[in-house]
Design an enzyme around this catalytic site. Structure first.
Site, PDB file in Angstrom:
ATOM      1  N   ASP A 420       0.886  -1.185  -0.087  1.00 25.36           N
ATOM      2  CA  ASP A 420       0.128   0.073   0.219  1.00 25.36           C
ATOM      3  C   ASP A 420       0.844   1.136   0.034  1.00 25.36           C
ATOM      4  O   ASP A 420       2.048   1.293   0.442  1.00 25.36           O
ATOM      5  CB  ASP A 420      -0.999  -0.011   1.187  1.00 25.36           C
ATOM      6  CG  ASP A 420      -1.851   1.119   1.235  1.00 25.36           C
ATOM      7  OD1 ASP A 420      -2.391   1.701   0.567  1.00 25.36           O
ATOM      8  OD2 ASP A 420      -1.867   1.749   2.554  1.00 25.36           O
ATOM      9  N   THR A 422      -0.267   4.645   1.458  1.00 22.60           N
ATOM     10  CA  THR A 422      -0.308   5.722   2.368  1.00 22.60           C
ATOM     11  C   THR A 422      -0.182   5.101   3.706  1.00 22.60           C
ATOM     12  O   THR A 422      -0.788   3.893   3.988  1.00 22.60           O
ATOM     13  CB  THR A 422      -1.634   6.370   2.520  1.00 22.60           C
ATOM     14  OG1 THR A 422      -1.876   7.056   1.053  1.00 22.60           O
ATOM     15  CG2 THR A 422      -1.928   7.299   3.365  1.00 22.60           C
ATOM     16  N   ASP A 620      -1.513  -0.897   5.763  1.00 26.52           N
ATOM     17  CA  ASP A 620      -1.752  -0.630   7.254  1.00 26.52           C
ATOM     18  C   ASP A 620      -3.183  -0.276   7.536  1.00 26.52           C
ATOM     19  O   ASP A 620      -3.695   0.177   8.606  1.00 26.52           O
ATOM     20  CB  ASP A 620      -0.933   0.773   7.520  1.00 26.52           C
ATOM     21  CG  ASP A 620      -1.435   1.998   6.626  1.00 26.52           C
ATOM     22  OD1 ASP A 620      -1.923   2.006   5.606  1.00 26.52           O
ATOM     23  OD2 ASP A 620      -1.418   3.273   7.248  1.00 26.52           O
TER      24      ASP A 620
END
Length: 732
Positions: A420, A422, A620
């Protein structure tokens, strides 16, 4: 363990194939409300207690895993209480002047050991023998087969030796005329196995933690407006078309659209993006997202299982259950080892019966039992968990939290890493990259003006500007007539001067236009995926601020190191294409996909797996949870959400991609150590079994008594433990 495919049962128990405890499948249940003072008062919606008037609170229900853990804990306490005295009595026999023999003779102490072993064998650990018997009947041989045969053989041998010691040859007797017993070996092995089951039950309570955390995102109550009056109702009472009121800081209860209000909604739970999104009349909102500081009303359009949050829960659930685990090496060995040992034991008995000296039955029985005892799976059972236990500790000290051995085993086989953006590659929060003043303006003055203007703003970008000013220890001015212009920016008065910060639309409102040079510079920043806001004071443009989600300092080096290991790295992000392209270019990533929803990330992982790739996913956010669960191994950032962490097999405490490099190295070391342990666990048995069977007797007159067999068993255990402890000095 997915032994029988996608199969579930309607009652708790053991898996008929591997013998492990069945785990409760999580499901969304109706919240029950009860009075903290009168627990007998229960109802399915919020309200007040009819007895004392206190607000009813959600009732905490005990999960099936917690019940299993408590039951095993009780059994373990009983087992330890009876095992310790048996162990002490047996080990005291090694003392030259044993004080226990001054109390009573060894023959009586043997009866005491037998009596103390009964609660351990026939109550606390009886389930192991039941599982072993079931595994033999169904011929699904597993670790419990070894435990049942090994411990059972030692226990039966000890009972026979206690009741009729005269049938045994003199070489198996002590100086006092008694036969050496193995009650302590039996109960210690069984108690240690019970400890493993206890720890397993505790771990099971976290197995479905991702789904449970997702379920917590949806509030258990909502405010419904009926005929202008507000009423608090349970979330499962909401119907399509209901008008709901969402107050500041509350979670959106169901999917729907805003009827009245302009708000900022934190959608990080769904999209993973850190910046709240501005919403107005007619815009859609999703269950589990969080309202900012302004109330709004909404119309319910999707409820129950139709909400986006419920769909994500289903994806995580299905992905978790569809992942076939790696068959443990010990179980693979057991599949061949158990029937081989049993066959050798039976063959030993008949060889001695037909060709051995008198008494043939005693020699045949004793040597057959010796074969089973030396094959006892104590070290084999320790081989994997000891290495894993030390490896997990080593990982934790290096910021790598490991949920299970499976993750370590699979990690060093991956060839593709999906990450991912961000919060994984980037810091996951907006920050000021730079403030650019126009000619004739001082940068510090521009920073002071825009930070003062945003000092009371709740917008994340405004907070980033204020944080930037505070880092430079600036004293901010008071602001009058502060106003937020929806979709444009903010305005106010600083030192009696009209100031503003926002986009081109805000400037047009006050009759300002930016020059071609500034326009070109701003467009360049925007193409790099950054947010730009322009500042003015007294109807004059004074500069602009560039806000970005900074790339973590270690991300580039970590990605390069992974690529050098032959691992293909792909970035998937919910962010826009410009930002994704800018980040990928900086990191020299050729494979990336922007504007990904949770289901898009899941589909990409499935596509890669269908191509035969071994896929690891690092993320996250809740939007990463389905992909994390579906991946061959999921890696969560410790700085991320609880749901992502629960969905993953590994968690990087510092949220640093360098942790992945460490984790892969650790996985390689642990798996190598486990294979070494399996060698140590079996080498003594491999050598000892033929000796125990009496292979050396015709040539040297040597028999391997059960006591020596037990000693060999101990050596293998010591070797396994010592080798596993070497992992503590491993450099990652």
């Amino acid at each position: 363990m997915f032994c029988e495919g996608d199969k579930t049962y309607d009652h708790p128990g053991d898996c008929p194939v591997c013998g492990m405890d069945l785990v409760e499948q999580p499901s969304q249940q109706t919240t029950i409300y009860t009075c903290p003072m009168h627990p007998e008062i229960e109802q399915d919606e919020p309200g007040s207690c009819p007895k004392c008037g206190m607000d009813l609170v959600p009732k905490e229900s005990e999960s099936a895993e917690q019940k299993t853990y408590k039951k095993l804990l009780k059994k373990f306490k009983i087992a330890v209480a009876f095992t310790l005295p048996v162990f002490v009595i047996a080990m005291s026999g090694m003392l030259t002047n044993n004080p226990l023999y001054d109390v009573m003779d060894i023959a009586y102490w043997n009866w005491v050991q037998f009596a103390l072993s009964l609660p351990v064998v026939f109550w606390a650990t009886r389930m192991f023998f039941e599982r072993a018997w079931r595994s033999v009947v169904t011929w699904n041989l597993n670790m419990f087969t070894l435990i049942g045969i090994g411990a059972g053989a030692a226990y039966v041998f000890s009972i026979i030796a206690l009741l009729v010691p005269s049938v045994f040859p003199d070489q198996f007797k002590t100086d006092e005329g008694t036969v050496h017993l193995y009650f302590e070996a039996t109960v210690v092995i069984l108690t240690l196995v019970l400890l493993g089951q206890l720890l397993e039950a505790k771990a099971h309570s976290k197995t479905n933690g991702a789904i449970k955390e997702l379920m917590k995102l949806a509030p258990n109550k909502a405010t419904r407006i009926v005929n202008g009056e507000e009423e608090v109702i349970a979330i499962d009472k909401i119907a399509v078309g209901d008008v709901l009121k969402v107050k500041p800081g509350e979670k959106v209860p169901v999917d729907g659209s805003i009827e009245k209000g302009n708000v900022f909604i934190d959608e990080s739970a769904i999209t993973g993006e850190p910046v709240p999104v501005e919403k107005g009349n007619g815009d859609t909102v999703s269950a589990g997202t969080i309202n900012g500081n302004t109330s709004f009303t909404m119309k319910a359009e999707k409820v129950g299982a139709d909400t986006l949050l419920s769909q994500i829960i289903d994806m995580v659930n299905n992905a978790s259950r569809s992942r076939a685990p790696i068959q443990k090496l010990a179980d693979k060995i057991a599949a061949y080892f158990v029937p081989t040992v049993v066959g050798v034991s039976i063959l030993t008995f008949f060889v001695w019966y037909f060709f051995g000296p008198q008494p043939v039955l005693v020699y045949g029985f004793v040597n057959a039992i010796a074969v089973l005892i030396i094959a006892c799976p104590c070290a084999l059972g320790l081989a994997t968990p000891m290495s894993v236990m030390v490896g997990v500790g080593k990982g934790a000290s290096n910021g790598v939290l490991i949920k299970n051995a499976e993750a370590l085993e699979v990690l060093n086989t991956i060839d593709t890493l999906v990450i991912d953006k961000t919060g994984t590659i980037t810091e996951g929060k907006p920050s000021v990259e730079k403030v650019v003043p126009v000619k004739g303006q001082e940068q510090d003055e521009v920073v002071k003006v825009i930070a003062s203007l945003n000092n009371h703003s709740e917008h994340p970008l405004g907070k980033a500007i204020v944080a930037f000013a505070k880092e430079q220890k600036m004293n901010l001015d008071e602001v009058q007539d502060f106003e937020s212009k929806t979709g444009k920016g903010v305005v106010g008065q600083v030192d009696d001067v009209a100031v503003g910060l926002g986009n081109v639309s805000l400037l047009e409102d006050v009759g300002l236009q930016i020059g071609s040079a500034m326009s070109t510079a701003i467009e360049k920043e925007q193409k790099d995926g950054k947010t730009v806001s322009i500042a003015y004071a007294n109807k004059t443009i004074i500069g602009y601020v560039v806000i970005t989600d900074a790339i973590k300092k270690t991300s580039k080096a970590a990605i390069k190191a992974l690529q050098e290991k032959g691992i293909a790295v792909t970035m998937l992000t919910g962010d826009n294409k410009l930002t994704a392209a800018a980040v990928a270019n900086t990191l020299q990533l050729t494979d990336y996909i922007a504007e990904c929803l949770p289901e898009d990330k899941l589909k990409e992982v499935e596509r890669l797996q269908q191509q035969g790739k071994k896929v690891a996913v690092a993320g996250d956010g809740i939007n990463d949870a389905p992909a994390l669960a579906k991946a061959d191994v999921g890696i969560a950032m410790g700085t991320g959400t609880d749901v992502a962490i629960e969905s993953a097999g590994l968690t990087l405490v510092k949220g640093d991609l360098q942790g992945i490099v460490k984790a892969i190295t650790l996985g390689e070391k642990v798996m190598k150590n486990i294979k070494q342990n399996l060698f140590f666990a079996l080498i003594y048995n491999t050598i000892g079994v033929p000796v125990a069977a009496g292979l050396l007797y015709p040539f040297f007159g040597i028999l391997l008594s059960p006591m020596i067999a037990a000693l060999a068993m101990s050596f293998s255990s010591v070797s396994v433990i010592s080798n596993a402890l070497r992992l503590r000095s491993t450099k990652l």
